[in-house]
Scaffold this motif. Structure first.
Motif, mmCIF file in Angstrom:
data_model
loop_
_atom_site.group_PDB
_atom_site.id
_atom_site.type_symbol
_atom_site.label_atom_id
_atom_site.label_comp_id
_atom_site.label_asym_id
_atom_site.label_seq_id
_atom_site.Cartn_x
_atom_site.Cartn_y
_atom_site.Cartn_z
ATOM 1 N N ALA A 191 0.785 -1.246 0.000
ATOM 2 C CA ALA A 191 0.000 0.000 0.000
ATOM 3 C C ALA A 191 0.809 1.283 0.000
ATOM 4 N N GLY A 192 1.536 1.551 -1.028
ATOM 5 C CA GLY A 192 2.156 2.863 -1.182
ATOM 6 C C GLY A 192 3.662 2.858 -1.063
ATOM 7 N N GLY A 193 4.266 3.893 -1.613
ATOM 8 C CA GLY A 193 5.715 4.031 -1.605
ATOM 9 C C GLY A 193 6.215 4.558 -0.281
ATOM 10 N N LEU A 194 6.394 3.678 0.687
ATOM 11 C CA LEU A 194 6.875 4.038 2.018
ATOM 12 C C LEU A 194 8.259 3.445 2.236
ATOM 13 N N ARG A 195 9.056 4.107 3.052
ATOM 14 C CA ARG A 195 10.402 3.598 3.337
ATOM 15 C C ARG A 195 10.374 2.165 3.860
ATOM 16 N N GLN A 196 9.387 1.854 4.687
ATOM 17 C CA GLN A 196 9.325 0.525 5.289
ATOM 18 C C GLN A 196 9.254 -0.585 4.246
ATOM 19 N N ASN A 197 8.764 -0.282 3.044
ATOM 20 C CA ASN A 197 8.675 -1.298 1.992
ATOM 21 C C ASN A 197 10.047 -1.724 1.483
ATOM 22 N N TYR A 198 11.070 -0.937 1.761
ATOM 23 C CA TYR A 198 12.392 -1.186 1.184
ATOM 24 C C TYR A 198 13.448 -1.524 2.222
ATOM 25 N N ASN A 199 13.095 -1.584 3.488
ATOM 26 C CA ASN A 199 14.069 -1.900 4.531
ATOM 27 C C ASN A 199 14.370 -3.393 4.520
ATOM 28 N N ILE A 200 15.629 -3.709 4.297
ATOM 29 C CA ILE A 200 16.072 -5.099 4.233
ATOM 30 C C ILE A 200 17.214 -5.271 5.228
ATOM 31 N N ALA A 201 17.160 -6.330 6.008
ATOM 32 C CA ALA A 201 18.218 -6.583 6.989
ATOM 33 C C ALA A 201 19.555 -6.765 6.276
ATOM 34 N N PHE A 202 20.596 -6.184 6.833
ATOM 35 C CA PHE A 202 21.943 -6.279 6.272
ATOM 36 C C PHE A 202 22.852 -6.563 7.460
ATOM 37 N N PHE A 203 23.227 -7.821 7.642
ATOM 38 C CA PHE A 203 24.046 -8.174 8.799
ATOM 39 C C PHE A 203 25.102 -9.181 8.398
ATOM 40 N N PHE A 204 26.118 -9.287 9.259
ATOM 41 C CA PHE A 204 27.214 -10.211 9.028
ATOM 42 C C PHE A 204 27.359 -11.108 10.253
ATOM 43 N N ILE A 264 11.981 5.447 -10.585
ATOM 44 C CA ILE A 264 13.096 5.353 -9.644
ATOM 45 C C ILE A 264 13.033 6.588 -8.757
ATOM 46 N N VAL A 265 13.044 6.364 -7.439
ATOM 47 C CA VAL A 265 12.913 7.470 -6.494
ATOM 48 C C VAL A 265 14.014 7.410 -5.440
ATOM 49 N N ASP A 266 14.248 8.541 -4.799
ATOM 50 C CA ASP A 266 15.227 8.652 -3.720
ATOM 51 C C ASP A 266 14.601 8.069 -2.452
ATOM 52 N N TYR A 267 15.179 7.015 -1.944
ATOM 53 C CA TYR A 267 14.668 6.338 -0.744
ATOM 54 C C TYR A 267 14.484 7.317 0.414
ATOM 55 N N ASP A 268 15.444 8.208 0.605
ATOM 56 C CA ASP A 268 15.405 9.112 1.748
ATOM 57 C C ASP A 268 14.319 10.183 1.643
ATOM 58 N N ILE A 310 7.603 8.120 5.758
ATOM 59 C CA ILE A 310 7.692 7.062 6.760
ATOM 60 C C ILE A 310 6.304 6.865 7.344
ATOM 61 N N PHE A 311 5.851 5.619 7.349
ATOM 62 C CA PHE A 311 4.544 5.307 7.929
ATOM 63 C C PHE A 311 4.653 5.351 9.442
ATOM 64 N N ARG A 312 3.775 6.095 10.062
ATOM 65 C CA ARG A 312 3.733 6.184 11.517
ATOM 66 C C ARG A 312 2.386 5.676 11.995
ATOM 67 N N VAL A 313 2.417 4.755 12.930
ATOM 68 C CA VAL A 313 1.192 4.199 13.476
ATOM 69 C C VAL A 313 0.658 5.138 14.562
ATOM 70 N N GLU A 314 -0.586 5.534 14.400
ATOM 71 C CA GLU A 314 -1.230 6.346 15.432
ATOM 72 C C GLU A 314 -1.592 5.445 16.606
ATOM 73 N N LYS A 315 -1.531 5.980 17.801
ATOM 74 C CA LYS A 315 -1.798 5.189 19.007
ATOM 75 C C LYS A 315 -3.201 4.566 18.994
ATOM 76 N N ASP A 316 -4.163 5.254 18.438
ATOM 77 C CA ASP A 316 -5.555 4.783 18.482
ATOM 78 C C ASP A 316 -5.950 3.920 17.294
ATOM 79 N N ILE A 317 -5.034 3.608 16.413
ATOM 80 C CA ILE A 317 -5.404 2.940 15.154
ATOM 81 C C ILE A 317 -5.978 1.538 15.376
ATOM 82 N N PHE A 318 -5.571 0.847 16.447
ATOM 83 C CA PHE A 318 -6.005 -0.524 16.660
ATOM 84 C C PHE A 318 -7.134 -0.660 17.682
ATOM 85 N N LYS A 319 -7.707 0.451 18.088
ATOM 86 C CA LYS A 319 -8.811 0.396 19.086
ATOM 87 C C LYS A 319 -10.126 0.115 18.418
#
Length: 108
Positions: free
Chosen positions: A8-21, A91-95, A99-108
């Motif tokens: 659902a939309g071009g949000l940063r969270q859609n592109y966050n991939i773990a990068f670890f060693f 092609i878009v600039d990731y930065d 950023i999707f922010r969850v409102e405190k009342d969204i799950f009530k």
């Protein structure tokens, strides 16, 4: 759904991939490799992209190649780099993505 991104939309969270060693004990015992690990730790909060993967993996494996991309997480200073992603058919600039922010009342 907007048919452009997976979630659902071009949000940063859609592109966050773990990068670890992960390093085994034998690798970590070498002084040279401990220096590599310490340099990686210094970049834990750095803005990186998948362009860093190949050169970093080659260096961590002590493999020399004639030509490099020039982006390794073992460099002490990382050059500022635009992080580009595909959003739908553009092609878009990731930065610059929201950023999707969850409102405190969204799950009530």
């Amino acid at each position: 759904e907007d048919d452009k991104t997976l979630y659902a939309g071009g949000l940063r969270q859609n592109y966050n991939i773990a990068f670890f060693f992960w390093f085994n004990e034998a690798y970590s015992k070498s002084e040279k490799h401990r220096l590599y690990i310490n340099t990686l730790k210094k970049h834990v909060d750095s803005r990186v992209s998948s362009e860093y993967l190949v050169d970093t993996m080659l260096e961590l494996s002590d493999i020399s190649v004639e030509k490099k991309k020039g982006f390794s997480l073992l460099n002490k200073q990382l050059p500022p780099k635009k992080r580009l992603v595909i959003d739908g058919n553009q092609i878009v600039d990731y930065d610059k993505l929201p950023i999707f922010r969850v409102e405190k009342d969204i799950f009530k």
